[in-house]
Motif scaffolding. Structure first.
Motif, short mmCIF file in Angstrom:
data_model
loop_
_atom_site.label_atom_id
_atom_site.label_comp_id
_atom_site.label_asym_id
_atom_site.label_seq_id
_atom_site.Cartn_x
_atom_site.Cartn_y
_atom_site.Cartn_z
N LEU A 1 -96.27 74.69 75.31
CA LEU A 1 -96.07 76.15 75.15
C LEU A 1 -96.75 76.78 73.90
O LEU A 1 -96.45 76.52 72.64
N LEU A 2 -97.80 77.46 74.31
CA LEU A 2 -98.97 77.63 73.04
C LEU A 2 -98.41 78.45 72.01
O LEU A 2 -98.81 78.47 70.90
N ASP A 3 -97.50 79.38 72.25
CA ASP A 3 -96.96 80.28 71.44
C ASP A 3 -95.89 79.68 70.41
O ASP A 3 -95.50 80.41 69.58
N GLU A 4 -95.48 78.41 70.83
CA GLU A 4 -94.16 78.02 70.12
C GLU A 4 -94.58 76.61 69.50
O GLU A 4 -93.76 76.12 68.95
N ASN A 5 -95.83 76.01 69.54
CA ASN A 5 -96.22 74.77 69.06
C ASN A 5 -95.38 73.58 69.64
O ASN A 5 -94.76 72.82 68.69
N GLU B 1 -94.10 75.23 58.74
CA GLU B 1 -94.42 75.32 59.92
C GLU B 1 -93.60 74.71 60.99
O GLU B 1 -93.00 75.23 61.85
N GLN C 1 -103.73 76.50 82.84
CA GLN C 1 -103.27 77.36 82.14
C GLN C 1 -102.62 78.70 82.84
O GLN C 1 -103.32 79.23 83.61
N ARG D 1 -86.75 77.78 65.70
CA ARG D 1 -87.08 78.52 66.69
C ARG D 1 -86.93 77.93 68.08
O ARG D 1 -86.16 78.70 68.97
N ALA E 1 -90.93 76.07 63.46
CA ALA E 1 -90.87 75.83 65.10
C ALA E 1 -89.77 75.12 65.64
O ALA E 1 -89.25 75.46 66.50
N ASN F 1 -99.22 81.46 78.54
CA ASN F 1 -99.22 80.93 77.45
C ASN F 1 -98.55 79.39 77.57
O ASN F 1 -98.15 78.91 76.82
N GLU G 1 -99.31 70.66 66.65
CA GLU G 1 -100.22 71.94 66.45
C GLU G 1 -101.23 71.83 67.31
O GLU G 1 -101.55 70.42 68.16
N ARG H 1 -83.95 79.55 70.60
CA ARG H 1 -84.52 79.92 71.90
C ARG H 1 -84.01 79.22 73.01
O ARG H 1 -83.40 79.76 74.15
#
Length: 165
Positions: A47-51, A124, A18, A131, A128, A21, A74, A135
């Protein structure tokens, strides 16, 4: 850089690292999916913050060689490490990142209808998905919709250069 273990849906615990993130882990490809003459391990990125999970899979050949496979996921934290749960929506992204394909939306809908995914989980994963498109995949000519980032993220490129875990 911290060591971490990741449980993949193939039933394997995989060693990883790791950085910030992003988690990279090496996934041994099950024999039935291996391609003769190709490597037998994929490096996957969470990408931990983005699922989101990214894989530039070594099993792609021909017209798909070099393409990214992107899973919406998830991530569950357990004592041993991270467990990745597939949330059915996937992307195929070519090297030029000038177009993309969204796959398996019907699988998400069927999973919600069958009770495997809750309406909240479905909402969710759809958020995601949007997003991720905003992005990483929208062109500047399409107008701003939030912070834009290069695809793949710089941390992924750094982790891709590391030796096997």
């Amino acid at each position: 850089m911290d060591g971490v273990e990741v449980f993949h849906r193939s039933g394997q615990w995989c060693a990883g690292r790791q950085v910030g993130n992003v988690v990279a882990y090496d996934l041994p490809i099950l024999p039935k999916y291996q391609v003769p003459g190709h490597p037998t391990v994929d490096r996957c990125y969470l990408l931990l913050d983005e699922n989101v999970q990214l894989i530039k899979t070594v099993t792609f050949d021909g017209a798909l060689k070099g393409w990214w496979y992107v899973d919406l996921i998830e991530i569950e934290e357990v004592d041993r490490g991270l467990v990745v749960h597939d949330m059915y929506v996937d992307f195929l992204i070519p090297p030029a990142v000038d177009r993309y394909q969204i796959l398996d939306l019907e699988e998400l809908g069927e999973s919600m209808a069958d009770g495997k995914v809750t309406p909240g989980q479905c909402a969710e994963v759809l958020a995601a998905t949007q997003r991720f498109v905003h992005r990483y995949l929208r062109g500047a000519e399409e107008g701003p919709v939030g912070p834009a980032s290069a695809f793949p993220p710089a941390t992924v490129e750094y982790l891709a250069e590391l030796p096997p875990f």
